[in-house]
Design an enzyme around this catalytic site. Structure first.
Site, PDB file in Angstrom:
ATOM      1  N   HIS A 253       1.041  -1.418   0.112  1.00 18.17           N
ATOM      2  CA  HIS A 253      -0.088  -0.001  -0.006  1.00 18.17           C
ATOM      3  C   HIS A 253       1.077   1.278   0.113  1.00 18.17           C
ATOM      4  O   HIS A 253       1.912   1.167   0.489  1.00 18.17           O
ATOM      5  CB  HIS A 253      -0.912   0.094   1.193  1.00 18.17           C
ATOM      6  CG  HIS A 253      -0.487   0.243   2.916  1.00 18.17           C
ATOM      7  ND1 HIS A 253      -0.259   1.537   3.088  1.00 18.17           N
ATOM      8  CD2 HIS A 253      -0.092  -0.605   3.239  1.00 18.17           C
ATOM      9  CE1 HIS A 253       0.354   1.268   4.367  1.00 18.17           C
ATOM     10  NE2 HIS A 253       0.430   0.014   4.670  1.00 18.17           N
TER      11      HIS A 253
ATOM     12  N   ASP B  11       6.192   2.331   7.453  1.00 18.03           N
ATOM     13  CA  ASP B  11       4.946   1.735   7.055  1.00 18.03           C
ATOM     14  C   ASP B  11       4.309   3.121   6.171  1.00 18.03           C
ATOM     15  O   ASP B  11       3.939   3.839   6.820  1.00 18.03           O
ATOM     16  CB  ASP B  11       4.163   1.524   8.221  1.00 18.03           C
ATOM     17  CG  ASP B  11       2.580   0.938   7.929  1.00 18.03           C
ATOM     18  OD1 ASP B  11       2.228   0.610   6.616  1.00 18.03           O
ATOM     19  OD2 ASP B  11       2.124   0.815   9.020  1.00 18.03           O
TER      20      ASP B  11
ATOM     21  N   GLU C 118      -5.069   1.445   2.678  1.00 19.58           N
ATOM     22  CA  GLU C 118      -4.788   0.076   3.395  1.00 19.58           C
ATOM     23  C   GLU C 118      -4.913   0.450   4.852  1.00 19.58           C
ATOM     24  O   GLU C 118      -5.729  -0.461   5.763  1.00 19.58           O
ATOM     25  CB  GLU C 118      -3.524  -0.610   3.174  1.00 19.58           C
ATOM     26  CG  GLU C 118      -3.136  -1.796   3.828  1.00 19.58           C
ATOM     27  CD  GLU C 118      -2.575  -1.723   5.168  1.00 19.58           C
ATOM     28  OE1 GLU C 118      -2.533  -2.972   5.880  1.00 19.58           O
ATOM     29  OE2 GLU C 118      -2.368  -0.817   5.831  1.00 19.58           O
ATOM     30  N   GLU C 119      -4.513   1.444   5.234  1.00 22.94           N
ATOM     31  CA  GLU C 119      -4.585   1.932   6.816  1.00 22.94           C
ATOM     32  C   GLU C 119      -5.837   1.867   7.312  1.00 22.94           C
ATOM     33  O   GLU C 119      -6.171   1.585   8.455  1.00 22.94           O
ATOM     34  CB  GLU C 119      -3.795   3.304   6.828  1.00 22.94           C
ATOM     35  CG  GLU C 119      -2.412   3.111   6.687  1.00 22.94           C
ATOM     36  CD  GLU C 119      -1.584   2.123   7.607  1.00 22.94           C
ATOM     37  OE1 GLU C 119      -2.003   1.577   8.508  1.00 22.94           O
ATOM     38  OE2 GLU C 119      -0.236   2.043   7.413  1.00 22.94           O
TER      39      GLU C 119
ATOM     40  N   HIS D 165       8.807   3.441  15.914  1.00 24.06           N
ATOM     41  CA  HIS D 165       7.785   4.360  16.006  1.00 24.06           C
ATOM     42  C   HIS D 165       6.401   4.089  15.050  1.00 24.06           C
ATOM     43  O   HIS D 165       6.298   4.827  14.237  1.00 24.06           O
ATOM     44  CB  HIS D 165       8.012   5.700  16.044  1.00 24.06           C
ATOM     45  CG  HIS D 165       9.104   5.946  17.079  1.00 24.06           C
ATOM     46  ND1 HIS D 165      10.374   5.786  17.066  1.00 24.06           N
ATOM     47  CD2 HIS D 165       8.781   6.648  18.254  1.00 24.06           C
ATOM     48  CE1 HIS D 165      10.895   6.059  18.072  1.00 24.06           C
ATOM     49  NE2 HIS D 165      10.140   6.677  19.125  1.00 24.06           N
TER      50      HIS D 165
END
Ligand SMILES: *[C@@H]1O[C@H](CO)[C@@H](O)[C@H](O)[C@H]1NC(C)=O
Ligand SMILES: *[C@@H]1O[C@H](CO)[C@@H](O)[C@H](O)[C@H]1NC(C)=O
Ligand SMILES: *[C@@H]1O[C@H](CO)[C@@H](O)[C@H](O)[C@H]1NC(C)=O
Ligand SMILES: *[C@@H]1O[C@H](CO)[C@@H](O)[C@H](O)[C@H]1NC(C)=O
Ligand SMILES: *[C@@H]1O[C@H](CO)[C@@H](O)[C@H](O)[C@H]1NC(C)=O
Ligand SMILES: *[C@@H]1O[C@H](CO)[C@@H](O)[C@H](O)[C@H]1NC(C)=O
Ligand SMILES: *[C@@H]1O[C@H](CO)[C@@H](O)[C@H](O)[C@H]1NC(C)=O
Ligand SMILES: *[C@@H]1O[C@H](CO)[C@@H](O)[C@H](O)[C@H]1NC(C)=O
Length: 782
Positions: A369, A380, A417-418, A529
């Site tokens: 993503h 991420d 996606e998140e 993080h």
């Protein structure tokens, strides 16, 4: 093959082929051959098995150059929340194009929420504000990502609301934690619940709290979950050291991912694609109605300190927050929690890049993503996005060098996606039929680097290949990637997939073998993080992956994996690993059965009823209407046998379980033979030049037949009606846990029935497993 489909099959069993049909077959095959030859002029049979160039070497050569840092810098320079930053969509498309892929931008109209305003106040018993949480992460001089244009701290899909009430500390907010609170007589009804991150998906913490009548939720990151890498133990915080920055906040989605009644994807279109004009449903089966905020451990301190000495102290609830004695409350003080978000149907964009292979109906998809919760997102998802672009570059070089890919390779860059696997789920629903017909495997990246420990989660059909490829690469600290993996995981163990990333729709909804991979944190690695401003390029460069060597290694690994899947003539799957896995999950499940169940009669439960819809469904997703008649003609029988478990009049559950175990052993046996046949066919293909003409044609069709069975193997484990209360989840072997979200649950039907003490449902699911296993085992037998 042991053929036994319903109806028309009697006729063909045992039928001898007469001369006429042999002649017909020959003529037809010859004609087909000519068509093949014309369609792929450069695939003359003379070239079969000959290595014109070494694709692996070219790919690895190309990745001797490492541009991952360049891509990471680009992707983490600007905020790119779902449905925002269209220039980054176009840039990604351009990159795919530049590397020789045919590209598409595929838009969907999806409900998402964006932060507008928030506030959190602590009030004393007289209603006086004694503390107002800033709800902000610190600006760090050394880290430019934190300077400006950051995304506020918020949780996707958290309802708007303004609530005031006493609060209760509920540990991780798991079902067990809420049960423990109830056992202590602590009711969260009407209160705000404070939970820490960890153990289960955050959206399910909210679901459980809401189901119990809580009015709001506050979620914080406890230093006790930082593996001892804390200031209390002498470690400095980011940016000076490896410990968590005390103001860091984990954003994220609070969709009820994997929970009962919910489905991933757009909460207004469960099970179908969010294209313009579709009918939309009330989203609240998948998202909550109460406001929720995330908070740092520094800012939650004054709030939790006020619980000291109030309520119960429960074993297992303790973390390491300084000055908090981990009493549960309820508090004497009150919290005023205010959250305001815009909920809108918004356009989200997936980007696809395709290199068409010779077998264009056998497709490998590599996905990752693009959206992030924060401006940076170096881990991420930008580590994954950078890795994917590196793979694109290497595959592009291979194409440029004149390599013709055997199978089609498609790269996917998903949006959203998140928030709840939005982009991948919606396109998976939109292209469901096509994917079930064509996709051989789905390879997922998400966070490809946040540490130095290699992790894999996979459908077991891929295990052998995954280890094989790992043996070809060196691990930066010495030995092979395989050595590192095996040492770290105590052997050749690959976990099965749960949820929490874009493979979910492929595996659990469509039955497509999938793998997820990446380097994660382990012992000694700095704190990552996650979903915080400090998941930045600066952190990645300084702490996460100096020199981006693990990005590079992941690109090599994924590239080789895609190549192995696309270039072997016989699809590189091992079915026996799957059967062994099934036996293992089955045995583990049986250990949990209440003893009182075993001697109960199951014969009256309608077990093993032939279900025509189910039969049609499986037939549709496991058969190819064009190729099968051809294989039939070539005397290879394709079965669609639907065996019912034997149900003698007074069978006990134990008898049925024994019968199912034998079916599993039978599957294990037939997959062994089948895998040997795959290896043999591949070997014969590689030495095809030594075969006479007629043998070559025969081999060609035998391989086609083998590949069909391989491609559709996992689809056989889909169940039309889906799981109990989760009809979207159709895979009977792998699902995300309904109470955990992320973690996988193997054989969900059986295990959930045991958890719910539901004997009838358990028997029903044993019957479903039994039928599917015996059917597949029969189909594979030669
Ligand atoms: C990648 O980044 C390096 C260092 O900033 C730069 O010298 C190089 O030109 C970049 N390469 C590409 C292809 O962007
Ligand atoms: C953000 O900060 C950087 C320097 O760190 C600066 O170059 C840039 O112009 C700033 N952007 C805005 C919109 O202020
Ligand atoms: C939220 O509610 C509190 C107390 O009821 C009130 O003082 C405050 O103004 C409200 N905040 C907003 C933004 O409406
Ligand atoms: C988004 O939704 C809000 C209400 O939640 C509405 O006021 C606003 O106009 C919408 N924005 C767009 C761009 O549709
Ligand atoms: C599963 O259980 C059976 C019978 O209890 C046993 O014989 C077998 O070894 C077990 N297999 C595995 C993989 O644990
Ligand atoms: C099953 O066994 C238990 C003792 O283990 C016995 O009490 C019960 O009656 C048995 N039930 C049946 C249906 O045979
Ligand atoms: C089931 O198998 C076990 C061990 O293999 C055996 O002891 C038991 O008698 C069998 N039960 C039935 C009802 O067949
Ligand atoms: C599996 O195969 C072995 C030998 O090939 C045979 O002895 C055994 O009975 C088979 N088991 C099943 C369940 O088919």
């Amino acid at each position: 093959m042991n053929e036994k489909p319903a109806g028309e099959r009697k006729e063909r069993v045992g039928k001898k082929w007469d001369y006429r049909s042999i002649t017909l077959t020959t003529v037809a095959s010859f004609a087909l051959l000519c068509i093949y030859y014309l369609r792929f002029p450069n695939l003359s049979f003379a070239d079969y098995g000959e290595k014109l160039l070494d694709p692996e070497a070219i790919l690895l050569q190309s990745l001797e150059v490492n541009l991952a840092a360049n891509w990471s810098k680009k992707y983490s320079a600007e905020a790119h929340l779902a449905g925002t930053n269209y220039p980054l969509v176009e840039w990604t498309e351009e990159k795919f194009k530049e590397y020789g892929f045919d590209t598409t931008i595929d838009p969907y109209e999806i409900l998402v929420s964006y932060p507008k305003d928030h506030d959190l106040k602590l009030l004393d018993s007289k209603g006086k504000v004694v503390y107002q949480a800033p709800l902000q992460e610190d600006v760090i001089d050394e880290d430019p990502t934190t300077h400006n244009d950051t995304v506020p701290t918020f949780l996707g899909y958290a309802a708007s609301g303004n609530v005031t009430g006493n609060y209760v500390y509920a540990n991780y907010g798991t079902r067990e934690d809420f049960e423990k609170l109830a056992n202590e007589g602590i009711d969260v009804k009407g209160h705000i619940v404070v939970v820490r991150y960890g153990k289960i998906f955050r959206g399910l913490k909210v679901k459980f709290a809401q189901d119990l009548g809580a009015i709001g939720v506050l979620i914080y990151s406890d230093p006790g979950d930082d593996y001892g890498l804390t200031p209390a133990n002498g470690y400095e915080q980011y940016p000076k050291g490896p410990a968590r920055q005390e103001s860091s906040v984990q954003r994220g989605s609070v969709q009820f991912l994997g929970g009962e009644g919910s489905a991933p994807g757009d909460p207004t279109t469960p099970g179908y694609a969010s294209k313009p004009g579709v009918h939309r449903e009330d989203p609240h089966t998948s998202i909550g109605r109460i406001p929720v905020l995330p908070i740092s451990y520094r800012e939650v301190k004054p709030i939790l300190h006020k619980l000291n000495g109030h309520g119960a102290k429960i074993a297992g609830f303790e973390g390491e927050l300084e000055g908090f004695d981990y009493s549960t409350g309820p508090s004497k003080f009150e919290l005023n929690l205010y959250n305001e978000q815009d909920f809108n149907i918004t356009t989200l964009w997936n980007v696809y890049g395709e290199i068409e292979g010779e077998k264009s109906n056998e497709v490998i998809i590599l996905g990752n993503h693009r959206d992030a919760w924060i401006k940076g997102g170096a881990g991420d998802p930008n580590s994954g996005s950078s890795t994917l672009l590196e793979v694109a570059r290497a595959l592009g070089d291979l194409k440029k060098a004149g390599h013709k890919f055997k199978r089609t390779i498609i790269l996917h860059s998903y949006d959203g996606e998140e928030y709840g696997l939005l982009g991948s789920t919606e396109q998976g629903e939109y292209f469901a039929k096509k994917y079930q017909r064509e996709v051989v495997a789905y390879l997922n990246l998400d966070v490809s680097v946040s540490g130095k420990n290699f992790n894999l989660e996979s459908s077991p059909v891929l295990n052998e290949l995954l280890f094989d490829v790992a043996k070809k690469l060196e691990y930066p600290k010495g030995g092979s990637l395989y050595d590192h993996y095996v040492e770290n995981h105590g052997g050749e163990k690959i976990r099965t997939l749960g949820s929490g990333s874009d493979y979910t729709v492929y595996l659990e909804h469509l039955g497509i073998p999938s793998v997820d991979m990446g380097f994660g944190g382990g012992k000694g690695d700095p704190i990552y993080h996650y979903h915080s401003n400090y998941d930045s390029y600066h952190w990645m460069e300084k702490f996460g992956d100096e020199g981006f060597v693990y990005h590079n290694l992941c690109a090599k690994y994924l590239g080789l994996l895609a190549l192995a899947l696309s270039e072997k003539e016989v699809i590189y799957f091992n079915l026996n690993s799957y059967a062994s896995g099934l036996i293992e999950y089955y045995n583990k499940t049986l250990e949990k059965i209440p003893t009182g169940w075993l001697n109960q009669s199951v014969s009256s439960l309608g077990l093993g009823k032939f279900d025509l819809d189910e039969y049609k469904f499986i037939k549709e997703v496991t058969m190819n209407r064009y190729v099968e008649p051809m294989c039939r003609m070539m005397q290879m029988r394709i079965t669609s046998g639907c065996e019912d478990p034997e149900t003698d009049s007074d069978q006990s559950l134990e008898g049925l379980l024994n019968h199912t175990y034998h079916q599993l052993k039978f599957l294990s046996n037939s997959t062994k033979g089948f895998d040997l046949a795959s290896k043999d066919l591949q070997f014969r293909f590689e030495t095809i030049k030594d075969l006479p003409f007629w043998q070559r044609i025969k081999l060609h069709f035998r391989i086609k037949h083998q590949n069909l069975a391989l491609k559709y193997f996992e689809r056989n484990f889909l169940h039309l009606k889906g799981l109990h209360k989760r009809p979207w989840f159709k895979h009977i072997v792998f699902a995300s846990g309904r109470f955990t979200g992320y973690a996988g649950q193997n054989l969900p039907g059986l295990n959930e029935a045991i958890e719910d003490a539901d004997f009838e449902r358990f028997v029903e699911w044993v019957g479903i497993l039994n039928r599917k296993v015996s059917r597949v085992a029969n189909r594979l037998l030669h």
